[in-house]
Scaffold this motif. Structure first.
Motif, PDB file in Angstrom:
ATOM      1  N   ARG A  51      19.067  11.929  29.853  1.00  0.00           N
ATOM      2  CA  ARG A  51      19.495  13.270  30.239  1.00  0.00           C
ATOM      3  C   ARG A  51      18.912  14.292  29.271  1.00  0.00           C
ATOM      4  NH1 ARG A  51      23.626  16.125  32.915  1.00  0.00           N
ATOM      5  NH2 ARG A  51      24.448  17.898  31.746  1.00  0.00           N
ATOM      6  N   GLN A  52      18.528  15.436  29.802  1.00  0.00           N
ATOM      7  CA  GLN A  52      18.053  16.531  28.964  1.00  0.00           C
ATOM      8  C   GLN A  52      19.119  16.873  27.926  1.00  0.00           C
ATOM      9  OE1 GLN A  52      15.294  18.022  28.569  1.00  0.00           O
ATOM     10  NE2 GLN A  52      14.079  17.953  30.444  1.00  0.00           N
ATOM     11  N   ALA A  64      21.131  11.771  35.090  1.00  0.00           N
ATOM     12  CA  ALA A  64      21.237  13.231  35.153  1.00  0.00           C
ATOM     13  C   ALA A  64      22.659  13.709  34.878  1.00  0.00           C
ATOM     14  CB  ALA A  64      20.763  13.727  36.520  1.00  0.00           C
ATOM     15  N   ARG A  65      23.638  12.935  35.299  1.00  0.00           N
ATOM     16  CA  ARG A  65      25.043  13.323  35.103  1.00  0.00           C
ATOM     17  C   ARG A  65      25.610  12.862  33.762  1.00  0.00           C
ATOM     18  NH1 ARG A  65      27.591  12.135  41.163  1.00  0.00           N
ATOM     19  NH2 ARG A  65      26.671  13.975  42.172  1.00  0.00           N
ATOM     20  N   ALA A 125      16.438  20.185  41.102  1.00  0.00           N
ATOM     21  CA  ALA A 125      17.609  20.382  40.244  1.00  0.00           C
ATOM     22  C   ALA A 125      17.989  19.108  39.508  1.00  0.00           C
ATOM     23  CB  ALA A 125      18.794  20.868  41.085  1.00  0.00           C
ATOM     24  N   ILE A 126      17.759  17.944  40.132  1.00  0.00           N
ATOM     25  CA  ILE A 126      18.045  16.668  39.477  1.00  0.00           C
ATOM     26  C   ILE A 126      16.966  16.351  38.458  1.00  0.00           C
ATOM     27  CG2 ILE A 126      18.340  14.193  39.820  1.00  0.00           C
ATOM     28  CD1 ILE A 126      20.675  15.845  40.816  1.00  0.00           C
ATOM     29  N   GLN A 160      17.196  17.840  35.064  1.00  0.00           N
ATOM     30  CA  GLN A 160      18.246  17.369  34.160  1.00  0.00           C
ATOM     31  C   GLN A 160      17.861  16.105  33.398  1.00  0.00           C
ATOM     32  OE1 GLN A 160      22.319  17.420  35.872  1.00  0.00           O
ATOM     33  NE2 GLN A 160      21.379  18.404  37.652  1.00  0.00           N
TER      34      GLN A 160
END
Length: 283
Positions: free
Chosen positions: A117-118, A180-181, A200-201, A204
Motif C-alpha cells: 500500500r502507498q 490497497a485497503r 483509484a485502486i 493506492q
C-alpha cells in the motif's frame, strides 16, 4: 431463457455460446475456451467473451467461454479434457498432458510483482524486516504472482511459508484490493492484472520489487484438434492487430501487441515443481 437465480459468470458462458449470428453455426460442435481464474469470473467474461465471439466468426463454429471457481478445479477439468482451448500460466501448462501451446501473449512481460500500500513502510527485503509480515497471493499455483515472487524472496533469504504469514485469496483482484485497503502488508501479482484495476485502486499501491521475466502466457489446444482448426485459430489470434474490431478487443484485454505463434519448446524449461521452502541460494 437463463434463470435469474444463476450467477452472472454462469450466464456469461451461455452468452459466449451464442456469439455470432443465430443459426450460423447450426450442427457445429462448440469449442470450449477455458480461461484460468486469474480474476473474478465476471472480469474474465468481460475480457474474453468478445474474443470468443471474434474467434467464432473466424473459425465458423461456436466458442464457449468457460472458467472455474479456483485453479484446482480448473486444472481438474482440464486434465479431464473439458476444455478444447486453454489460456493458463506456463507452470500449469507444463503439468498438463494432451495439450500443446500454439500461441502466446505478445509484449506483456511475464513477471511477478511484489506490491504494498502507498505510504506503508516495508524496508529492505530481508528475513529480519519481513519476519511475521502478511503477504497475499491469488493461488499457490499462480506462477508469476506466487511462485516467482516466492522464489524472488527465497533468493534473498526469505522463506515465505515459514517466516511470513501468507494468505491465498483466489484471484488477482482480491490480492490487489487487499493490499490497497491495507488488509495485508504485501501482495504478489503480475502486470496484466494490475493494469486492469481502476486508476483509484492502482493509485493506492506501489511496486516494491519485480522478478526476472519468464515465458509469456500461452494459449494451448488439445492434441486431438484438427490441424486446419489449429491454423485457423492461430491466424485469427495473430490477425487481431490487423482490424479496428480486433484492436478494440486487444485494448479491452490490455494486450495491445496482440498474440504471437508459440511452440511447446518455448515452455520446455519451466520447472514442474518449485520449492519455495528450500534453503535460500548463497552468493
Amino acid at each position: 431463457m437463463v434463470s435469474a437465480r444463476r450467477p452472472f459468470w454462469s450466464r456469461c458462458i451461455v452468452l459466449g455460446l451464442l456469439a455470432g449470428p443465430v443459426g450460423a453455426f447450426a450442427g457445429t460442435q462448440p469449442l470450449r475456451f477455458g480461461v484460468l481464474p486469474l480474476q473474478s469470473p465476471v472480469a474474465l467474461a468481460r475480457l474474453f467473451i468478445p474474443l470468443c465471439a471474434h474467434l467464432a466468426k473466424a473459425l465458423h463454429r461456436p466458442i464457449v467461454f468457460a472458467t472455474a471457481p479456483d485453479f484446482q478445479r480448473f486444472m481438474a477439468r482440464a486434465k479431464k479434457g473439458r476444455y478444447d482451448v486453454l489460456f493458463l500460466n506456463p507452470y500449469l501448462y507444463r503439468q498438463l498432458h494432451g495439450y500443446r501451446a500454439v500461441a502466446r501473449i505478445k509484449g506483456v512481460p511475464f513477471i511477478g510483482l511484489l506490491i504494498t500500500r502507498q505510504g506503508r513502510h516495508i524496508g529492505p527485503l530481508t528475513p529480519r524486516s519481513l519476519a511475521g509480515r502478511s503477504i497475499a497471493f491469488p493461488d499457490p499455483d499462480a506462477f508469476a504472482a506466487t511462485l516467482m515472487v516466492k522464489e524472488y524472496l527465497r533468493a534473498r533469504g526469505v522463506i515465505v511459508d515459514t517466516e511470513m504469514r501468507p494468505v491465498y485469496l483466489r484471484s488477482q483482484d482480491s490480492v490487489i484490493l487487499a493490499v490497497a485497503r491495507g488488509l495485508v502488508d504485501l501482495g504478489g501479482t503480475w502486470p496484466w492484472s494490475l493494469d486492469q484495476e481502476p486508476p483509484a485502486i492502482r493509485a493506492q499501491v506501489r511496486i516494491v520489487a519485480r522478478t526476472a521475466p519468464g515465458p509469456e502466457m500461452p494459449i494451448a489446444v488439445r492434441d486431438t484438434m484438427a490441424p486446419a482448426t489449429v491454423k485457423a485459430l492461430q491466424n485469427a489470434l495473430i490477425g487481431l492487430t490487423g482490424s479496428v474490431a480486433g484492436r478494440a478487443i486487444l485494448r479491452r484485454m490490455h494486450i495491445p501487441a496482440g498474440f504471437a505463434i508459440a511452440s511447446p519448446r518455448e515452455y520446455a524449461n519451466i520447472p514442474r515443481v518449485l520449492n519455495p521452502c528450500a534453503a535460500p541460494r548463497r552468493p
